[in-house]
Design a protein around this motif. Structure first.
Motif, PDB file in Angstrom:
ATOM      1  N   SER A  30       0.826  -1.212   0.000  1.00  0.00           N
ATOM      2  CA  SER A  30       0.000   0.000   0.000  1.00  0.00           C
ATOM      3  C   SER A  30       0.862   1.265   0.000  1.00  0.00           C
ATOM      4  O   SER A  30       0.428   2.311  -0.473  1.00  0.00           O
ATOM      5  N   GLN A  31       2.082   1.166   0.509  1.00  0.00           N
ATOM      6  CA  GLN A  31       2.992   2.311   0.572  1.00  0.00           C
ATOM      7  C   GLN A  31       3.864   2.451  -0.674  1.00  0.00           C
ATOM      8  O   GLN A  31       4.560   3.451  -0.825  1.00  0.00           O
ATOM      9  N   HIS A  32       3.882   1.431  -1.527  1.00  0.00           N
ATOM     10  CA  HIS A  32       4.773   1.411  -2.690  1.00  0.00           C
ATOM     11  C   HIS A  32       4.000   0.998  -3.946  1.00  0.00           C
ATOM     12  O   HIS A  32       4.361   0.039  -4.620  1.00  0.00           O
ATOM     13  N   ARG A  33       2.975   1.731  -4.272  1.00  0.00           N
ATOM     14  CA  ARG A  33       2.114   1.382  -5.401  1.00  0.00           C
ATOM     15  C   ARG A  33       2.645   1.928  -6.730  1.00  0.00           C
ATOM     16  O   ARG A  33       2.443   1.331  -7.760  1.00  0.00           O
ATOM     17  N   HIS A  34       3.290   3.056  -6.697  1.00  0.00           N
ATOM     18  CA  HIS A  34       3.806   3.647  -7.931  1.00  0.00           C
ATOM     19  C   HIS A  34       5.073   2.900  -8.359  1.00  0.00           C
ATOM     20  O   HIS A  34       5.960   2.659  -7.547  1.00  0.00           O
ATOM     21  N   VAL A 117      30.069   5.596   2.760  1.00  0.00           N
ATOM     22  CA  VAL A 117      28.815   5.373   3.484  1.00  0.00           C
ATOM     23  C   VAL A 117      27.953   6.633   3.459  1.00  0.00           C
ATOM     24  O   VAL A 117      26.762   6.568   3.146  1.00  0.00           O
ATOM     25  N   LEU A 118      28.544   7.763   3.753  1.00  0.00           N
ATOM     26  CA  LEU A 118      27.789   9.022   3.781  1.00  0.00           C
ATOM     27  C   LEU A 118      27.181   9.332   2.417  1.00  0.00           C
ATOM     28  O   LEU A 118      25.985   9.632   2.311  1.00  0.00           O
ATOM     29  N   ALA A 119      27.978   9.248   1.360  1.00  0.00           N
ATOM     30  CA  ALA A 119      27.479   9.553   0.022  1.00  0.00           C
ATOM     31  C   ALA A 119      26.364   8.587  -0.384  1.00  0.00           C
ATOM     32  O   ALA A 119      25.330   9.010  -0.914  1.00  0.00           O
ATOM     33  N   THR A 120      26.556   7.312  -0.121  1.00  0.00           N
ATOM     34  CA  THR A 120      25.547   6.308  -0.490  1.00  0.00           C
ATOM     35  C   THR A 120      24.262   6.506   0.293  1.00  0.00           C
ATOM     36  O   THR A 120      23.170   6.478  -0.277  1.00  0.00           O
ATOM     37  N   GLN A 121      24.397   6.704   1.593  1.00  0.00           N
ATOM     38  CA  GLN A 121      23.204   6.880   2.427  1.00  0.00           C
ATOM     39  C   GLN A 121      22.431   8.132   2.023  1.00  0.00           C
ATOM     40  O   GLN A 121      21.199   8.085   1.904  1.00  0.00           O
ATOM     41  N   LEU A 122      23.119   9.235   1.792  1.00  0.00           N
ATOM     42  CA  LEU A 122      22.431  10.469   1.387  1.00  0.00           C
ATOM     43  C   LEU A 122      21.713  10.290   0.057  1.00  0.00           C
ATOM     44  O   LEU A 122      20.547  10.683  -0.087  1.00  0.00           O
ATOM     45  N   PHE A 123      22.384   9.695  -0.916  1.00  0.00           N
ATOM     46  CA  PHE A 123      21.778   9.483  -2.226  1.00  0.00           C
ATOM     47  C   PHE A 123      20.563   8.561  -2.125  1.00  0.00           C
ATOM     48  O   PHE A 123      19.475   8.883  -2.617  1.00  0.00           O
ATOM     49  N   CYS A 124      20.746   7.423  -1.479  1.00  0.00           N
ATOM     50  CA  CYS A 124      19.672   6.420  -1.427  1.00  0.00           C
ATOM     51  C   CYS A 124      18.474   6.895  -0.612  1.00  0.00           C
ATOM     52  O   CYS A 124      17.327   6.723  -1.035  1.00  0.00           O
ATOM     53  N   TRP A 125      18.730   7.492   0.547  1.00  0.00           N
ATOM     54  CA  TRP A 125      17.615   7.973   1.368  1.00  0.00           C
ATOM     55  C   TRP A 125      16.874   9.114   0.682  1.00  0.00           C
ATOM     56  O   TRP A 125      15.650   9.211   0.763  1.00  0.00           O
ATOM     57  N   SER A 126      17.611   9.990  -0.012  1.00  0.00           N
ATOM     58  CA  SER A 126      16.954  11.088  -0.740  1.00  0.00           C
ATOM     59  C   SER A 126      15.991  10.526  -1.769  1.00  0.00           C
ATOM     60  O   SER A 126      14.845  10.988  -1.884  1.00  0.00           O
ATOM     61  N   TRP A 127      16.422   9.528  -2.526  1.00  0.00           N
ATOM     62  CA  TRP A 127      15.547   8.936  -3.535  1.00  0.00           C
ATOM     63  C   TRP A 127      14.377   8.197  -2.908  1.00  0.00           C
ATOM     64  O   TRP A 127      13.279   8.175  -3.465  1.00  0.00           O
ATOM     65  N   GLN A 128      14.603   7.600  -1.752  1.00  0.00           N
ATOM     66  CA  GLN A 128      13.487   6.910  -1.088  1.00  0.00           C
ATOM     67  C   GLN A 128      12.411   7.931  -0.697  1.00  0.00           C
ATOM     68  O   GLN A 128      11.225   7.697  -0.916  1.00  0.00           O
ATOM     69  N   PHE A 129      12.824   9.044  -0.111  1.00  0.00           N
ATOM     70  CA  PHE A 129      11.854  10.068   0.287  1.00  0.00           C
ATOM     71  C   PHE A 129      11.222  10.743  -0.932  1.00  0.00           C
ATOM     72  O   PHE A 129      10.028  11.027  -0.939  1.00  0.00           O
ATOM     73  N   LEU A 130      12.033  10.999  -1.965  1.00  0.00           N
ATOM     74  CA  LEU A 130      11.472  11.580  -3.192  1.00  0.00           C
ATOM     75  C   LEU A 130      10.458  10.627  -3.830  1.00  0.00           C
ATOM     76  O   LEU A 130       9.424  11.071  -4.347  1.00  0.00           O
ATOM     77  N   HIS A 132       8.487   8.588  -2.377  1.00  0.00           N
ATOM     78  CA  HIS A 132       7.215   8.689  -1.659  1.00  0.00           C
ATOM     79  C   HIS A 132       6.533  10.026  -1.934  1.00  0.00           C
ATOM     80  O   HIS A 132       5.334  10.066  -2.206  1.00  0.00           O
ATOM     81  N   GLY A 133       7.293  11.100  -1.871  1.00  0.00           N
ATOM     82  CA  GLY A 133       6.694  12.424  -2.026  1.00  0.00           C
ATOM     83  C   GLY A 133       6.228  12.724  -3.437  1.00  0.00           C
ATOM     84  O   GLY A 133       5.119  13.206  -3.642  1.00  0.00           O
ATOM     85  N   LEU A 134       7.069  12.445  -4.420  1.00  0.00           N
ATOM     86  CA  LEU A 134       6.739  12.792  -5.803  1.00  0.00           C
ATOM     87  C   LEU A 134       5.806  11.797  -6.474  1.00  0.00           C
ATOM     88  O   LEU A 134       4.968  12.184  -7.291  1.00  0.00           O
ATOM     89  N   PHE A 135       5.952  10.525  -6.160  1.00  0.00           N
ATOM     90  CA  PHE A 135       5.207   9.518  -6.908  1.00  0.00           C
ATOM     91  C   PHE A 135       4.042   8.922  -6.118  1.00  0.00           C
ATOM     92  O   PHE A 135       2.989   8.672  -6.683  1.00  0.00           O
ATOM     93  N   GLU A 136       4.220   8.694  -4.842  1.00  0.00           N
ATOM     94  CA  GLU A 136       3.121   8.186  -4.022  1.00  0.00           C
ATOM     95  C   GLU A 136       2.236   9.316  -3.531  1.00  0.00           C
ATOM     96  O   GLU A 136       1.124   9.097  -3.089  1.00  0.00           O
ATOM     97  N   LYS A 137       2.764  10.524  -3.561  1.00  0.00           N
ATOM     98  CA  LYS A 137       2.050  11.719  -3.090  1.00  0.00           C
ATOM     99  C   LYS A 137       1.751  11.668  -1.596  1.00  0.00           C
ATOM    100  O   LYS A 137       0.778  12.231  -1.120  1.00  0.00           O
ATOM    101  N   ARG A 138       2.593  10.940  -0.869  1.00  0.00           N
ATOM    102  CA  ARG A 138       2.498  10.942   0.602  1.00  0.00           C
ATOM    103  C   ARG A 138       3.852  10.490   1.138  1.00  0.00           C
ATOM    104  O   ARG A 138       4.583   9.739   0.501  1.00  0.00           O
ATOM    105  N   GLY A 139       4.160  10.995   2.313  1.00  0.00           N
ATOM    106  CA  GLY A 139       5.439  10.661   2.915  1.00  0.00           C
ATOM    107  C   GLY A 139       5.494   9.214   3.374  1.00  0.00           C
ATOM    108  O   GLY A 139       4.465   8.540   3.467  1.00  0.00           O
TER     109      GLY A 139
END
Length: 197
Positions: A30-34, A117-130, A132-139
């Protein structure tokens, strides 16, 4: 759907048992439909876990236990508890990740490892949040973070096994999840309509 129904829906979501695979998988879907969000999670959860294991090799602990190995074994045990076959595969993947991260940690050393680790975590977490926000339209479900951190890697593997190979932990699993997902989505739509009117 009134306030009582909304409270019931929220309570039902909170009562999801950590090792209740049907409920966890229904919530995950339900959280990952897009498709873009689902793909981002499928592709980026592995690097998040791997670099998490990588940095754990550098923790200055007095204990003789390797924190990355303890972490991997805890995840493996949880996954085996919810499904023996897919859990065994997930456990093997975690232990392989532990061995590979240990080797990489020894080669890189802390000075390079923490930057990776820092670069990977920042990149991956940013895309995870994006995603949800851009495609699922909810956090993302921040209130469910303990469940998400433990179960989401396994649920991603389970979804891949299900889509590519038709794998089910037991007969009727997918049908049960689909029914629960339909009910959940219908209740969400009714709640949303009720808020609009």
């Amino acid at each position: 759907m009134g306030e009582k129904a909304a409270a019931k829906l929220q309570g039902k979501q909170r009562r999801r048992g950590l090792l209740d695979l049907e409920a966890q998988f229904t919530f995950f879907r339900s959280q990952h439909r897009h498709p873009v969000n689902a793909a981002a999670h499928a592709l980026l959860t592995g690097p998040i876990l791997f670099t998490g294991l990588l940095i754990l090799h550098f923790l200055p602990l007095a204990s003789p236990l390797d924190p990355a190995l303890v972490f991997s074994l805890a995840y493996a045990a949880a996954y085996l508890a919810v499904d023996r076959r897919a859990g065994a595969l997930a456990a093997l993947l975690f232990l392989a990740g532990w061995a590979a991260s240990r080797t990489l940690a020894a080669r890189l050393g802390f000075e390079l490892a923490w930057k990776l680790v820092l670069a990977t975590q920042l990149f991956c977490w940013s895309w995870q949040f994006l995603g949800h926000g851009l495609f699922e339209k909810r956090g993302p479900a921040v209130s469910d973070l303990p469940d998400v951190f433990l179960m989401e890697p396994f649920l991603i593997l389970l979804q891949i096994l299900n889509k590519l190979f038709g794998y089910e932990p037991y007969p009727g699993f997918s049908k049960n999840v689909d029914k629960k997902l339909e009910t959940d989505l219908r209740e969400r739509r009714e709640l949303k309509q009720r808020k609009v009117t």
